[in-house]
Design an enzyme around this catalytic site. Structure first.
Site, PDB file in Angstrom:
ATOM      1  N   GLY A  47      -6.815  -1.943   9.737  1.00 52.77           N
ATOM      2  CA  GLY A  47      -7.869  -2.433  11.075  1.00 52.77           C
ATOM      3  C   GLY A  47      -9.235  -2.025  10.780  1.00 52.77           C
ATOM      4  O   GLY A  47     -10.072  -1.914  11.972  1.00 52.77           O
ATOM      5  N   HIS A  72      -0.565  -1.116  -4.778  1.00 52.00           N
ATOM      6  CA  HIS A  72      -1.821  -0.326  -4.752  1.00 52.00           C
ATOM      7  C   HIS A  72      -1.431   1.227  -4.268  1.00 52.00           C
ATOM      8  O   HIS A  72      -0.903   1.464  -3.109  1.00 52.00           O
ATOM      9  CB  HIS A  72      -2.309  -0.909  -3.367  1.00 52.00           C
ATOM     10  CG  HIS A  72      -3.907  -0.381  -3.310  1.00 52.00           C
ATOM     11  ND1 HIS A  72      -4.692  -0.427  -2.000  1.00 52.00           N
ATOM     12  CD2 HIS A  72      -4.541   0.641  -4.015  1.00 52.00           C
ATOM     13  CE1 HIS A  72      -5.827   0.193  -2.199  1.00 52.00           C
ATOM     14  NE2 HIS A  72      -5.759   0.958  -3.445  1.00 52.00           N
ATOM     15  N   GLY A 123      -6.715   4.207   3.463  1.00 49.48           N
ATOM     16  CA  GLY A 123      -5.604   5.131   4.405  1.00 49.48           C
ATOM     17  C   GLY A 123      -5.342   4.450   5.768  1.00 49.48           C
ATOM     18  O   GLY A 123      -4.450   4.904   6.338  1.00 49.48           O
ATOM     19  N   ASP A 141     -10.346  -5.497  -0.612  1.00 46.55           N
ATOM     20  CA  ASP A 141      -9.109  -4.708   0.062  1.00 46.55           C
ATOM     21  C   ASP A 141      -9.622  -4.159   1.294  1.00 46.55           C
ATOM     22  O   ASP A 141     -10.376  -3.099   1.130  1.00 46.55           O
ATOM     23  CB  ASP A 141      -8.512  -4.266  -0.802  1.00 46.55           C
ATOM     24  CG  ASP A 141      -6.914  -3.368   0.222  1.00 46.55           C
ATOM     25  OD1 ASP A 141      -6.644  -3.912   0.960  1.00 46.55           O
ATOM     26  OD2 ASP A 141      -6.236  -2.693  -0.507  1.00 46.55           O
ATOM     27  N   ASP A 171       0.857  -1.029  -0.134  1.00 51.14           N
ATOM     28  CA  ASP A 171      -0.056   0.094  -0.107  1.00 51.14           C
ATOM     29  C   ASP A 171       0.948   1.380  -0.005  1.00 51.14           C
ATOM     30  O   ASP A 171       1.548   1.401   1.003  1.00 51.14           O
ATOM     31  CB  ASP A 171      -0.760   0.202   1.160  1.00 51.14           C
ATOM     32  CG  ASP A 171      -2.272  -0.856   0.995  1.00 51.14           C
ATOM     33  OD1 ASP A 171      -2.520  -1.190  -0.087  1.00 51.14           O
ATOM     34  OD2 ASP A 171      -2.713  -1.453   1.949  1.00 51.14           O
ATOM     35  N   GLY A 183     -10.580  -5.023   5.676  1.00 50.24           N
ATOM     36  CA  GLY A 183     -11.331  -5.777   6.655  1.00 50.24           C
ATOM     37  C   GLY A 183     -11.566  -7.223   6.284  1.00 50.24           C
ATOM     38  O   GLY A 183     -12.679  -7.845   6.520  1.00 50.24           O
TER      39      GLY A 183
HETATM   40 ZN    ZN Z   1      -4.353  -1.838  -0.455  1.00 49.74          ZN
END
Ligand code: ZN
Length: 202
Positions: A129, A50, A126, A160, A19, A162
């Site tokens: 969790g 990503h 951003g 993507d 990320d 959770g």
């Molecule tokens: Zn991602």
């Protein structure tokens, strides 16, 4: 990080999802190309990058050169999306298109000829969790149906945010075939067991 990547490999993960946040497109800042270059040295798994950045058109080439195999750009970013997807393909990388939770999935349809995967964000990008947004399953279902009926049966649909054993199974039933897990894997007491369970849902 090398140790954690090794742990992922031992657990049987297929890709490493990376990320990138630029502090503009999302509030947070994460990693750039130097760290990606180091990650590349640690693993032979495909690196799925990503780009949560405002100008992926200015960044894609650097990440391609630093070792990205798949490059996900956001539909909501500020660039010519079609041109950027084509450029990623031309660089010999796999282009993918990401959509935030509030973006209608129909907005992605015109770009399906230009990408191999659509990433449906199942949380606001951003922060790690967060809880999975159940409404996103409707988007995944609509996208899979559209792709199947319009000549894109091999489109990868990635979710993507959770993802755990329960949300992963729900996403798979809705038509997703690539699951990104962060917290769900890294904080598990047995990463391999969780990964095996997630893959079992695919
Ligand atoms: Zn991602």
């Amino acid at each position: 990080m090398a140790e954690e990547i090794r742990r992922c490999e031992d657990a049987g993960v297929d890709w490493i999802h990376y990320d990138v946040m630029d502090g503009h497109f999302v509030e947070q800042i994460s990693y750039g190309t130097p760290i990606l270059r180091s990650v590349k040295k640690c693993t032979s798994r495909p690196l799925d990058v990503h780009l949560m950045v405002e100008r992926p058109d200015q960044q894609a080439e650097y990440f391609a050169e630093a070792g990205a195999d798949i490059i996900d750009i956001h539909l909501e970013s500020s660039c010519d999306i079609g041109a950027c997807l084509k450029r990623i393909r031309k660089l010999g990388k796999t282009p993918a298109l990401a959509v935030k939770p509030n973006t209608p999935i129909e907005d992605a349809y015109p770009y399906l000829p230009l990408c191999d995967m659509v990433l449906v964000m199942t949380v606001e990008p951003g922060y790690g969790g967060q809880g999975f947004i159940p409404d996103m399953l409707t988007k995944v279902r609509a996208l899979r149906e559209y792709a199947d009926n319009n000549g894109f049966p091999s489109l990868n649909i990635q979710v993507d945010g959770g993802i755990n054993e329960n949300t992963g199974a729900d996403a798979k039933r809705a038509g997703a075939n690539v699951l990104v897990a962060g917290t769900g894997l890294f904080y598990a007491s047995d990463m391999k067991a969780v990964n095996t369970a997630l893959k079992g849902t695919l």
